[in-house]
Design a protein around this motif. Structure first.
Motif, mmCIF file in Angstrom:
data_model
loop_
_atom_site.group_PDB
_atom_site.id
_atom_site.type_symbol
_atom_site.label_atom_id
_atom_site.label_comp_id
_atom_site.label_asym_id
_atom_site.label_seq_id
_atom_site.Cartn_x
_atom_site.Cartn_y
_atom_site.Cartn_z
ATOM 1 N N VAL A 155 4.186 1.974 -9.897
ATOM 2 C CA VAL A 155 5.008 2.386 -8.758
ATOM 3 C C VAL A 155 4.109 2.758 -7.594
ATOM 4 C CG1 VAL A 155 6.727 4.031 -7.919
ATOM 5 C CG2 VAL A 155 6.809 3.251 -10.300
ATOM 6 N N ILE A 156 4.407 2.189 -6.427
ATOM 7 C CA ILE A 156 3.726 2.533 -5.182
ATOM 8 C C ILE A 156 4.801 2.823 -4.146
ATOM 9 C CG2 ILE A 156 2.147 1.768 -3.369
ATOM 10 C CD1 ILE A 156 0.862 -0.121 -5.352
ATOM 11 N N ALA A 157 4.666 3.935 -3.440
ATOM 12 C CA ALA A 157 5.661 4.320 -2.444
ATOM 13 C C ALA A 157 4.977 4.910 -1.230
ATOM 14 C CB ALA A 157 6.643 5.330 -3.041
ATOM 15 N N GLU A 158 5.742 5.053 -0.126
ATOM 16 C CA GLU A 158 5.165 5.649 1.066
ATOM 17 C C GLU A 158 4.821 7.113 0.832
ATOM 18 O OE1 GLU A 158 7.838 5.515 4.315
ATOM 19 O OE2 GLU A 158 9.475 6.555 3.290
ATOM 20 N N ARG A 185 0.832 -1.202 0.000
ATOM 21 C CA ARG A 185 0.000 0.000 0.000
ATOM 22 C C ARG A 185 0.869 1.256 0.000
ATOM 23 N NH1 ARG A 185 -3.064 -3.288 -1.238
ATOM 24 N NH2 ARG A 185 -4.946 -4.041 -0.170
ATOM 25 N N GLY A 186 0.333 2.327 -0.573
ATOM 26 C CA GLY A 186 1.035 3.599 -0.575
ATOM 27 C C GLY A 186 0.507 4.516 -1.655
ATOM 28 N N GLU A 187 1.299 5.525 -1.988
ATOM 29 C CA GLU A 187 0.939 6.506 -2.994
ATOM 30 C C GLU A 187 1.397 6.036 -4.377
ATOM 31 O OE1 GLU A 187 -0.757 9.307 -2.405
ATOM 32 O OE2 GLU A 187 -0.883 8.838 -0.256
ATOM 33 N N ARG A 188 0.533 6.237 -5.372
ATOM 34 C CA ARG A 188 0.908 5.939 -6.751
ATOM 35 C C ARG A 188 1.804 7.048 -7.292
ATOM 36 N NH1 ARG A 188 -2.095 2.169 -9.732
ATOM 37 N NH2 ARG A 188 -2.780 0.525 -8.306
ATOM 38 N N TYR A 189 2.717 6.664 -8.172
ATOM 39 C CA TYR A 189 3.620 7.650 -8.768
ATOM 40 C C TYR A 189 3.949 7.238 -10.195
ATOM 41 C CZ TYR A 189 7.788 10.462 -9.672
ATOM 42 O OH TYR A 189 8.692 11.323 -10.222
ATOM 43 N N LYS A 190 4.059 8.228 -11.075
ATOM 44 C CA LYS A 190 4.456 7.984 -12.457
ATOM 45 C C LYS A 190 5.568 8.949 -12.843
ATOM 46 C CE LYS A 190 0.080 6.216 -14.343
ATOM 47 N NZ LYS A 190 -0.931 6.381 -15.406
ATOM 48 N N ALA A 222 9.972 9.916 -6.276
ATOM 49 C CA ALA A 222 10.625 10.876 -7.165
ATOM 50 C C ALA A 222 12.127 10.930 -6.920
ATOM 51 C CB ALA A 222 10.002 12.258 -6.976
ATOM 52 N N ARG A 223 12.532 10.869 -5.663
ATOM 53 C CA ARG A 223 13.965 10.905 -5.345
ATOM 54 C C ARG A 223 14.684 9.663 -5.839
ATOM 55 N NH1 ARG A 223 13.635 13.185 0.909
ATOM 56 N NH2 ARG A 223 13.372 15.399 0.376
ATOM 57 N N PHE A 224 14.020 8.518 -5.759
ATOM 58 C CA PHE A 224 14.661 7.267 -6.193
ATOM 59 C C PHE A 224 14.694 7.142 -7.707
ATOM 60 C CE2 PHE A 224 14.327 2.744 -7.365
ATOM 61 C CZ PHE A 224 15.539 2.298 -6.854
ATOM 62 N N GLN A 277 7.449 4.948 -21.600
ATOM 63 C CA GLN A 277 7.881 3.553 -21.706
ATOM 64 C C GLN A 277 7.888 2.888 -20.336
ATOM 65 O OE1 GLN A 277 8.307 1.481 -23.985
ATOM 66 N NE2 GLN A 277 9.642 -0.132 -23.190
ATOM 67 N N PHE A 278 8.441 3.561 -19.351
ATOM 68 C CA PHE A 278 8.478 3.029 -17.990
ATOM 69 C C PHE A 278 7.069 2.805 -17.462
ATOM 70 C CE2 PHE A 278 8.371 3.406 -13.411
ATOM 71 C CZ PHE A 278 9.467 2.699 -12.983
ATOM 72 N N ASN A 279 6.186 3.769 -17.687
ATOM 73 C CA ASN A 279 4.818 3.675 -17.166
ATOM 74 C C ASN A 279 4.013 2.578 -17.847
ATOM 75 O OD1 ASN A 279 5.229 5.807 -15.347
ATOM 76 N ND2 ASN A 279 4.751 7.338 -16.914
ATOM 77 N N ARG A 280 4.382 2.220 -19.068
ATOM 78 C CA ARG A 280 3.739 1.073 -19.722
ATOM 79 C C ARG A 280 4.209 -0.248 -19.113
ATOM 80 N NH1 ARG A 280 4.179 4.323 -24.554
ATOM 81 N NH2 ARG A 280 6.268 3.511 -24.925
#
Length: 227
Positions: free
Chosen positions: A127-130, A110-115, A136-138, A120-123
């Motif tokens: 990504v789910i993060a705290e 569980r966590g926040e979605r991020y794109k 974004a930093r990673f 290409q990556f999003n296809r």
């Protein structure tokens, strides 16, 4: 195994299984049974980082019911068991926690979605993060590109960084630690020459080199060197 500095776990296997099942959502698969069928301890020495890791074979079974109707209209229900295998590498990562980059769904994370900005990556991945800031930093451009390239080499690739800053890299590739033998005792001279040579495990080396790349771009101490 000897050529690639791998040691098969025997008495230590139950302990590793318990740890992996407790630490990662990746192993919440199999509504009927699940187990670590085999595991190996290894070490990787990169230009910047050295790390110990475990390579594992995870086998799980799903149970489902199937209804069948015969020619007389009688319906019977029977249970069917579907067997699956996943493989991967687990290790302490240190630089990031509570982040999942998944091509194959990780149940329960569980966590926040991020794109990121890469289509290409999003296809390829979700990504789910705290937090979005953590993701974004990673996910620097170099890390996004490395993940895209790794997706070409490893089927159904998942990266799960847990709360303890450990990493579980998992995939469906079945022959990562299977060397190819060309000769046997029917050609004794060729056989002896073959076993005298070092047999590299190319897929394993690509996997640990990829993890090393993630470490380099995540370690702020080396940020200036890699830019």
């Amino acid at each position: 195994m000897f050529d690639n500095q791998l040691r098969e776990l025997t008495d230590d296997l139950p302990g590793l299984e318990k740890q992996l099942f407790a630490d990662y959502f990746e192993f919440r698969r199999g509504n009927y049974s699940r187990k670590i069928s085999a595991a190996y301890a290894g070490n990787y020495q990169g230009e910047t980082h050295e790390f110990a890791y475990h390579f594992y074979h995870f086998h799980y079974v799903d149970e489902r019911e199937v209804s069948e109707t015969d020619s007389k209209g009688n319906t019977k229900t029977r249970k069917v068991y579907d067997h699956y295998d996943r493989f991967g590498i687990a290790l302490p990562f240190r630089f990031i926690r509570q982040l999942a980059i998944s091509r194959k769904a990780i149940s329960g994370f569980r966590g926040e979605r991020y794109k990121p900005s890469s289509n290409q990556f999003n296809r390829l991945f979700k990504v789910i993060a705290e937090s979005e800031m953590t993701a974004a930093r990673f996910l620097k451009p170099a890390v996004v590109l490395a993940c895209e390239q790794a997706a070409n080499d490893f089927k159904a690739l998942n990266l799960e960084f847990n709360q303890q800053a450990g990493l579980c890299m998992s995939f469906d590739n079945k022959k990562v630690i299977s060397g190819e033998q060309r000769y046997d005792f029917t050609s004794p001279e060729a056989f002896m020459a073959e076993i005298a040579q070092t047999t590299p495990l190319a897929e394993l080396q690509r996997a640990v080199a990829f993890i090393h790349t993630l470490m380099v771009y995540s370690d702020n101490n080396f940020k200036k060197d890699v830019q």
